[in-house]
Design an enzyme around this catalytic site. Structure first.
Site, PDB file in Angstrom:
ATOM      1  N   LYS A  78       0.848  -1.201   0.000  1.00  0.00           N
ATOM      2  CA  LYS A  78       0.000   0.000   0.000  1.00  0.00           C
ATOM      3  C   LYS A  78       0.881   1.249   0.000  1.00  0.00           C
ATOM      4  O   LYS A  78       1.936   1.278   0.640  1.00  0.00           O
ATOM      5  CB  LYS A  78      -0.902  -0.036   1.237  1.00  0.00           C
ATOM      6  CG  LYS A  78      -2.017   1.017   1.239  1.00  0.00           C
ATOM      7  CD  LYS A  78      -2.903   0.856   2.474  1.00  0.00           C
ATOM      8  CE  LYS A  78      -4.032   1.879   2.499  1.00  0.00           C
ATOM      9  NZ  LYS A  78      -4.869   1.744   3.705  1.00  0.00           N
ATOM     10  N   SER A 153      -9.823   1.594   2.711  1.00  0.00           N
ATOM     11  CA  SER A 153      -8.919   2.355   1.866  1.00  0.00           C
ATOM     12  C   SER A 153      -7.849   1.505   1.184  1.00  0.00           C
ATOM     13  O   SER A 153      -7.255   1.955   0.212  1.00  0.00           O
ATOM     14  CB  SER A 153      -8.250   3.444   2.692  1.00  0.00           C
ATOM     15  OG  SER A 153      -7.396   2.867   3.666  1.00  0.00           O
ATOM     16  N   SER A 177     -10.120  -0.633   6.931  1.00  0.00           N
ATOM     17  CA  SER A 177      -9.507  -0.424   5.616  1.00  0.00           C
ATOM     18  C   SER A 177      -8.766  -1.629   5.043  1.00  0.00           C
ATOM     19  O   SER A 177      -8.392  -1.609   3.877  1.00  0.00           O
ATOM     20  CB  SER A 177      -8.551   0.766   5.658  1.00  0.00           C
ATOM     21  OG  SER A 177      -9.280   1.960   5.606  1.00  0.00           O
TER      22      SER A 177
END
Lengths: 467, 95
Positions: A78, A153, A177
């Site tokens: 990420k 997310s 997330s």
């Protein structure tokens, strides 16, 4: 096997150890899939140009006698996790050109294990969102139906695993997330116990809530990644070690807070009930539990998180790094840099955080939310004295369409089941529990298990029973 | 409902430059969100008997973390002159 990237980490690891395949083969398989799918899915913000070089290095280490389950395994990272010498933008214009000057502790650990980093994945800007639509670089498309959101997310990381453009991934989870996109993309996602995994080198959002965690095709793979990244770290004073929490009893009981399940879509609830029945057949006993304060968890979260986020994001001032714009004086420099560098959702949460922390409102919002959080933590801890895990759906619905949740509050409601674990610090996992049909698309949905602090093992054991 | 003046005040506190249209959107959004999160006022205070999540962690005052080389950090400056970060002059001479 059409493509080596379809393998699980455990399978690939065995083949690597047996000399049937090389890390370079795996890396090339992922790159081939990226070539086919990344443009459509928008999973990677950047595919690293040295993936094959990293894989060659892993093969050399293996040839020299090194062994690790993640040696040579391609992972997606990420974009809010620092890797030295590479851009970490948190999918924001604010950090578009920011180059990390050191490795996050979890990256150091994965480098020691010999994992191959494929690229940095798309996400909601500064990890603020549940749909990946808040990325400054466009939304991630769900591999199961590209008209739908990936969740967020960590949407890029979840979709990367689902689309086989990496064998596993790292995400971060502040209010769901990792778990919510895992649910929407049909993969496994783990939010570890607060402190189980070091936060050093993560771009901070809500420091009392943030945890990094794995996204993977199976529970076994998630466990392999978790084992590699967990552990106390001198650079994160909130990190804990294995002895911090007492070992819980193995009761073979699973708690179900049925009073909380009212707003869940009927077919999602059916999948949930049939998964529970499957667990009963494996010898687990279902117990009704009550968490009286849980209905307030989301309200509590949307006070504490923006308060912490607005504080953490005060560091982006355009002076030392990141986007810098000039006005007529220093105050205008700050406002111009921040106004332009941050996207709408980030600005909204900074404003909200500033409000709940302002004199006159602090007691009514932040003070109450902090009290509610302690009450909730006590209720969850009490409930987990009688059961090994608490089960709920991960999200009340399957993946919505891109653009469907335009109102911020309706978007926040997707987090209704996930925020509790962040507020209380408990570990929680999302495991696929089948699919439901929407407009002709088969869409995956996930089951969430929450365990006592430090008891990731319960999540892995029960999670494996569900596969 | 929160007022537009409140929104402007918050933006000033948060050091955010907003457009007029965004001020109005935020007025609506923040009012809705505050109404929702206001539910927490119903919660009774915690009894205070549980071990709190926060605790003090002490460490020796020694340099340990290496968070990048000097040159790497210098490279991140938006405007650099030699080894200096160019910042706005904020101290002025008395007229």
């Amino acid at each position: 096997m059409s493509n080596l990237a379809d393998l699980t980490i455990a399978e690939a690891s065995k083949k690597l150890a047996a000399g049937e395949i090389t890390a370079v083969d795996l890396a090339r398989a992922c790159l081939e899939n990226i070539e086919k799918h990344n443009k459509e899915l928008n999973v990677y913000l950047e595919v690293f140009d040295d993936v094959v070089v990293q894989a060659e290095a892993a093969d050399k280490r293996r040839a020299a006698g090194e062994k690790h389950p993640l040696l040579g395994i391609p992972l997606a990272i990420k974009d809010n996790i620092l890797i030295e010498g590479r851009i970490a933008s948190a999918a924001s214009k604010m950090l578009e050109h920011y180059v990390a000057t050191y490795d996050a502790t979890i990256i150091t650990k994965l480098k020691e294990a010999g994992a191959v980093f494929v690229g940095r994945t798309n996400m909601d800007e500064f990890a603020m969102g549940g749909s990946n639509e808040n990325s400054a670089y466009g939304p991630v498309h769900n591999p199961h139906d590209i008209s739908r959101i990936s969740g967020g997310s960590s949407g890029g990381s979840a979709a990367a695993v689902a689309a086989h453009v990496a064998l596993g991934a790292l995400g971060t989870d502040t209010g769901g997330s990792v778990r919510e996109p895992a649910s929407f993309c049909g993969v496994v996602g783990l939010k570890p116990t607060y402190g189980a995994v070091s936060r050093s080198g993560l771009i901070a959002m809500g420091s009392s809530l943030d945890q990094a965690g794995p996204l993977a095709k199976t529970v076994e793979d998630a466990e392999l990644i978790f084992n590699a990244i967990q552990g106390k770290d001198a650079y994160d004073s909130t990190s804990v070690d294995k002895g911090t929490y007492p070992a819980p009893a193995r009761t073979k009981k699973i708690g179900v807070p049925r009073a909380l399940l009212n707003g869940v879509d009927a077919d999602v609830l059916e999948r949930f009930e049939s998964s529970l029945t499957a667990l009963e057949h494996k010898g687990y006993k279902l117990v009704d539990i009550e968490l009286p304060s849980a209905p307030l968890a989301l309200a509590c979260y949307y006070i504490i998180m923006p308060a912490e986020a607005s504080t953490n994001l005060a560091r982006y001032d355009g002076v030392r790094y990141g986007l810098s714009r000039k006005g007529n004086d220093l105050a205008e420099d700050y406002a111009a840099s921040r106004g332009e560098g941050f996207g709408p959702e980030v600005r909204r949460r900074i404003m909200l955080g500033t409000y709940v922390l302002s004199a006159g409102y602090y007691d009514a919002y932040f003070g109450k939310a902090t009290a509610a959080r302690e009450t909730l933590r006590r209720e969850v801890t009490e409930a987990l004295k009688g059961v090994e895990a608490i089960a709920t759906p991960t999200a009340p619905v399957p993946a919505p369409k891109i653009g469907e949740k335009a109102d911020p509050l309706s978007m926040y409601l997707l987090d209704i089941f996930t925020v509790t674990a962040n507020l209380t610090g408990n570990p929680a996992i999302s495991v696929p529990m089948g699919t439901v049909t929407r407009e002709g698309s088969e869409l995956p949905v996930g089951l969430q298990l929450t365990a006592a602090h430090g008891d990731e093992q319960a999540l892995f054991t029960i999670g494996k029973e569900l596969q | 409902m929160i007022s537009l003046d409140d929104i402007r005040g918050l933006a000033a506190l948060a050091r955010l430059k907003l457009t007029g249209a965004e001020e109005e959107n935020l007025q609506k959004d923040i009012s809705n969100i505050l109404e929702y999160v206001g539910q927490v006022s119903a919660i009774p205070a915690a009894k205070g008997e549980e071990k709190p999540m926060v605790r003090n962690v002490m460490r020796k005052d020694e340099l340990s973390a290496v968070l990048g080389t000097r040159e790497d950090l210098l490279k991140a400056f938006p405007t650099r002159e030699g080894d200096f970060n160019v910042v706005r002059q904020i101290i002025q001479k008395d007229e």
